[in-house]
Design a protein around this motif. Sequence first.
Motif, PDB file in Angstrom:
ATOM      1  N   ARG A 143      60.021   9.591  27.952  1.00  0.00           N
ATOM      2  CA  ARG A 143      58.654   9.520  28.444  1.00  0.00           C
ATOM      3  C   ARG A 143      58.649   9.688  29.970  1.00  0.00           C
ATOM      4  O   ARG A 143      59.538   9.151  30.664  1.00  0.00           O
ATOM      5  CB  ARG A 143      58.002   8.176  28.047  1.00  0.00           C
ATOM      6  CG  ARG A 143      57.772   8.036  26.535  1.00  0.00           C
ATOM      7  CD  ARG A 143      57.076   6.726  26.210  1.00  0.00           C
ATOM      8  NE  ARG A 143      57.862   5.575  26.611  1.00  0.00           N
ATOM      9  CZ  ARG A 143      58.825   5.051  25.895  1.00  0.00           C
ATOM     10  NH1 ARG A 143      59.154   5.568  24.706  1.00  0.00           N
ATOM     11  NH2 ARG A 143      59.483   3.989  26.316  1.00  0.00           N
ATOM     12  N   PHE A 144      57.646  10.379  30.479  1.00  0.00           N
ATOM     13  CA  PHE A 144      57.478  10.595  31.913  1.00  0.00           C
ATOM     14  C   PHE A 144      56.039  10.293  32.287  1.00  0.00           C
ATOM     15  O   PHE A 144      55.100  10.551  31.510  1.00  0.00           O
ATOM     16  CB  PHE A 144      57.783  12.061  32.277  1.00  0.00           C
ATOM     17  CG  PHE A 144      59.216  12.448  32.086  1.00  0.00           C
ATOM     18  CD1 PHE A 144      60.127  12.309  33.118  1.00  0.00           C
ATOM     19  CD2 PHE A 144      59.651  12.932  30.847  1.00  0.00           C
ATOM     20  CE1 PHE A 144      61.456  12.678  32.915  1.00  0.00           C
ATOM     21  CE2 PHE A 144      60.965  13.294  30.654  1.00  0.00           C
ATOM     22  CZ  PHE A 144      61.887  13.174  31.686  1.00  0.00           C
ATOM     23  N   ARG A 145      55.867   9.717  33.446  1.00  0.00           N
ATOM     24  CA  ARG A 145      54.521   9.467  33.933  1.00  0.00           C
ATOM     25  C   ARG A 145      53.866  10.796  34.293  1.00  0.00           C
ATOM     26  O   ARG A 145      54.530  11.715  34.784  1.00  0.00           O
ATOM     27  CB  ARG A 145      54.539   8.547  35.148  1.00  0.00           C
ATOM     28  CG  ARG A 145      55.009   7.135  34.816  1.00  0.00           C
ATOM     29  CD  ARG A 145      55.032   6.269  36.073  1.00  0.00           C
ATOM     30  NE  ARG A 145      55.450   4.908  35.749  1.00  0.00           N
ATOM     31  CZ  ARG A 145      56.719   4.516  35.725  1.00  0.00           C
ATOM     32  NH1 ARG A 145      57.697   5.395  36.020  1.00  0.00           N
ATOM     33  NH2 ARG A 145      57.014   3.265  35.388  1.00  0.00           N
ATOM     34  N   GLY A 146      52.578  10.888  34.094  1.00  0.00           N
ATOM     35  CA  GLY A 146      51.889  12.136  34.373  1.00  0.00           C
ATOM     36  C   GLY A 146      51.826  12.460  35.838  1.00  0.00           C
ATOM     37  O   GLY A 146      51.617  13.612  36.238  1.00  0.00           O
ATOM     38  N   THR A 147      52.046  11.465  36.727  1.00  0.00           N
ATOM     39  CA  THR A 147      52.013  11.714  38.170  1.00  0.00           C
ATOM     40  C   THR A 147      53.362  12.172  38.729  1.00  0.00           C
ATOM     41  O   THR A 147      53.483  12.446  39.931  1.00  0.00           O
ATOM     42  CB  THR A 147      51.589  10.425  38.884  1.00  0.00           C
ATOM     43  OG1 THR A 147      52.497   9.368  38.520  1.00  0.00           O
ATOM     44  CG2 THR A 147      50.161  10.029  38.496  1.00  0.00           C
ATOM     45  N   GLU A 148      54.389  12.233  37.890  1.00  0.00           N
ATOM     46  CA  GLU A 148      55.694  12.716  38.352  1.00  0.00           C
ATOM     47  C   GLU A 148      55.703  14.248  38.372  1.00  0.00           C
ATOM     48  O   GLU A 148      55.042  14.879  37.528  1.00  0.00           O
ATOM     49  CB  GLU A 148      56.802  12.211  37.440  1.00  0.00           C
ATOM     50  CG  GLU A 148      56.961  10.699  37.447  1.00  0.00           C
ATOM     51  CD  GLU A 148      58.108  10.252  36.543  1.00  0.00           C
ATOM     52  OE1 GLU A 148      59.041  11.088  36.314  1.00  0.00           O
ATOM     53  OE2 GLU A 148      58.086   9.113  36.065  1.00  0.00           O
ATOM     54  N   PRO A 149      56.470  14.861  39.275  1.00  0.00           N
ATOM     55  CA  PRO A 149      56.557  16.330  39.302  1.00  0.00           C
ATOM     56  C   PRO A 149      57.422  16.854  38.161  1.00  0.00           C
ATOM     57  O   PRO A 149      58.234  16.136  37.576  1.00  0.00           O
ATOM     58  CB  PRO A 149      57.177  16.625  40.658  1.00  0.00           C
ATOM     59  CG  PRO A 149      57.977  15.413  40.969  1.00  0.00           C
ATOM     60  CD  PRO A 149      57.228  14.243  40.388  1.00  0.00           C
ATOM     61  N   VAL A 150      57.226  18.125  37.857  1.00  0.00           N
ATOM     62  CA  VAL A 150      58.046  18.767  36.809  1.00  0.00           C
ATOM     63  C   VAL A 150      59.519  18.770  37.212  1.00  0.00           C
ATOM     64  O   VAL A 150      60.419  18.813  36.357  1.00  0.00           O
ATOM     65  CB  VAL A 150      57.527  20.195  36.548  1.00  0.00           C
ATOM     66  CG1 VAL A 150      58.375  20.913  35.507  1.00  0.00           C
ATOM     67  CG2 VAL A 150      56.071  20.152  36.114  1.00  0.00           C
ATOM     68  N   LYS A 205      54.568  21.426  40.287  1.00  0.00           N
ATOM     69  CA  LYS A 205      53.383  20.855  39.618  1.00  0.00           C
ATOM     70  C   LYS A 205      53.645  19.443  39.111  1.00  0.00           C
ATOM     71  O   LYS A 205      54.808  19.090  38.855  1.00  0.00           O
ATOM     72  CB  LYS A 205      52.958  21.717  38.426  1.00  0.00           C
ATOM     73  CG  LYS A 205      52.268  23.012  38.794  1.00  0.00           C
ATOM     74  CD  LYS A 205      51.818  23.725  37.518  1.00  0.00           C
ATOM     75  CE  LYS A 205      51.069  25.002  37.815  1.00  0.00           C
ATOM     76  NZ  LYS A 205      50.607  25.659  36.558  1.00  0.00           N
ATOM     77  N   LEU A 206      52.522  18.702  38.939  1.00  0.00           N
ATOM     78  CA  LEU A 206      52.635  17.430  38.270  1.00  0.00           C
ATOM     79  C   LEU A 206      52.651  17.644  36.755  1.00  0.00           C
ATOM     80  O   LEU A 206      52.143  18.644  36.248  1.00  0.00           O
ATOM     81  CB  LEU A 206      51.445  16.525  38.634  1.00  0.00           C
ATOM     82  CG  LEU A 206      51.314  16.158  40.121  1.00  0.00           C
ATOM     83  CD1 LEU A 206      50.078  15.299  40.357  1.00  0.00           C
ATOM     84  CD2 LEU A 206      52.560  15.450  40.616  1.00  0.00           C
ATOM     85  N   ILE A 207      53.244  16.681  36.076  1.00  0.00           N
ATOM     86  CA  ILE A 207      53.387  16.843  34.619  1.00  0.00           C
ATOM     87  C   ILE A 207      52.028  16.939  33.942  1.00  0.00           C
ATOM     88  O   ILE A 207      51.826  17.726  33.005  1.00  0.00           O
ATOM     89  CB  ILE A 207      54.221  15.692  34.040  1.00  0.00           C
ATOM     90  CG1 ILE A 207      55.646  15.752  34.591  1.00  0.00           C
ATOM     91  CG2 ILE A 207      54.236  15.724  32.524  1.00  0.00           C
ATOM     92  CD1 ILE A 207      56.536  14.607  34.131  1.00  0.00           C
ATOM     93  N   LYS A 208      51.067  16.156  34.430  1.00  0.00           N
ATOM     94  CA  LYS A 208      49.759  16.156  33.775  1.00  0.00           C
ATOM     95  C   LYS A 208      49.014  17.459  34.042  1.00  0.00           C
ATOM     96  O   LYS A 208      48.027  17.766  33.362  1.00  0.00           O
ATOM     97  CB  LYS A 208      48.928  14.970  34.249  1.00  0.00           C
ATOM     98  CG  LYS A 208      48.596  15.012  35.735  1.00  0.00           C
ATOM     99  CD  LYS A 208      47.780  13.799  36.168  1.00  0.00           C
ATOM    100  CE  LYS A 208      47.441  13.846  37.650  1.00  0.00           C
ATOM    101  NZ  LYS A 208      46.592  12.683  38.059  1.00  0.00           N
ATOM    102  N   ASP A 209      49.443  18.238  35.081  1.00  0.00           N
ATOM    103  CA  ASP A 209      48.781  19.509  35.386  1.00  0.00           C
ATOM    104  C   ASP A 209      49.429  20.681  34.674  1.00  0.00           C
ATOM    105  O   ASP A 209      48.945  21.816  34.797  1.00  0.00           O
ATOM    106  CB  ASP A 209      48.805  19.756  36.898  1.00  0.00           C
ATOM    107  CG  ASP A 209      47.992  18.703  37.661  1.00  0.00           C
ATOM    108  OD1 ASP A 209      47.066  18.150  37.044  1.00  0.00           O
ATOM    109  OD2 ASP A 209      48.310  18.462  38.852  1.00  0.00           O
TER     110      ASP A 209
END
Length: 540
Positions: free
Chosen positions: A454-461, A514-518
């Motif tokens: 799992r990764f937080r959505g605010t972390e970068p790719v 990019k951020l993961i959520k983007d």
Amino acid sequence: MHQMPKTLFSLSLSLCRFPNPFTIQSSTFATHYCHRLTYKNPHLQKDMETLDQLTEEQKNILDDYLAVTGQNDLEIAVLALEQHSWQLETAVQAQFGDTRTPSRPDESLGGLGLDRNAENQTTPPPPPPPLPSQPHHVTAPRSTNSFSRSFLSWFSWPINTIWSVTWSLLAYFYTLFPQTFRQAITGRSSQSGPSRPPQDPASVAARFLREYEENYGTEHPNFYAGGYSAALSKAKNDLKYLVVYLHSDEHDATDAFCRETLANPELLSYLRSNDFLVWGGNVKETEGFQVATTLQTVRYPFIGLIALSQSTTGSSATKMVLIDRIEGPSTAEQIIQRLTQQVARQSAALERLRAERRERELAREIRQQQDDAYEQSLRADREKARQQKEAREAAERQKREEERLEAERLAALERKERHMKYLFENLPEEPAAGEPGCATLSFKLWNGERIIRRFRGTEPVENVYVFIETIEFRENGSKADLQLEAEQHLGYTHEYDFVLISPFPRVKVTDREKLIKDEPALWPSASLVVELKDDEDVDE
């Protein structure tokens, strides 16, 4: 002066033994000539010592010099050649031509008793004879002799004084006149040699040929284009017969001899076919006159035959000698007959000399070939050694280059591992299962293994790529036991050798900023395939 009658020799010997005050000049000359005539006997040992100090080449040059100049004093001939560095042509020119170095007349021209300045100088008057010596047995009273001498001295003193003063004044005024006027008074020239400076023998030979063809045509023997000494040396070196022709314009038989005898086709063909070397000279020239004097020419036209001969039986030394002479008018048939006789007489000795020379030349050629083969082998060995040395140096350079590249590769690998460990240690921890705003990603690795994280959505790719890259640093990885210190390398840009792909639809996730959520391919969950890059992907 080469010969002397027995009566004159006896007179000279008597003058040497019984000197007379009034014949002191004749006594001095006779003593000198007696020394010249007895040259070989008292000085034989000294001459042999002089010859022993010379090399074989110098002995040959000395023989040629003696043959050309007619010099019969061995010591003077050696001295003359040493002064000209054993250059035969230069020494002969100095002997025959104009030279400003004073020398004794009877030695400078080959013992001919001639002074080289005799053309432009008058014979100086002989010095006055010395006063007769006083006898040791005096019977007259000393008082009478003293009174006579005193009376004569007082009577002659005024006369001697006046004469001395007058002579001094005349000598002083004589020096004030110009040089040309003094020459007109005395009748003497200030120069010590002939009026015409010495010329190059080749120029003299060219002038002789030009004048000959102007007067008698072009049908003539092939005259050698050089001096007499050069022709003599060439004939000796080539083992040829040398025919010497001395030309005199003052003789009546010269014109008919040149037009008929020397232009005869049979004689010209005979000289060419037998390979005679012909030299011609005019006796009005300095060199021609000296050759005529050396060969003791009496009548003209003169034909001389010179050939190479051994000095003594059993000796290897050779010299050029005059073997025949034809003086005065003669026909072509007579000249051919005389030359044929001498050639037949000398052919055996000359062929022996030619055979010896061929053997020496063959031996020298064999030695030269051996030297060339040795030099070639030496060059080949040197070239082989050079190539081996270059090969060793190239191998050493290649080895050093490989070692350098290997060291750089290991250093780069170690730097990469340290940097990866730094990234691994600074990678955020996996969020808890119920934490909102997280993406669940499933990875299929290149070896078929599946991993879920799992990764937080605010972390970068970039963190997703770091997670996959640092799997080996986990405890269950192959490099968990490495004791490498984590180190961040500033300016270091890591290149990943894999790429994340979303299979349905197939999309490569390459924008790591990019951020993961983007990133639609990752949010909110995704199943990714980790594919290793091939060479084309790495180049891209």
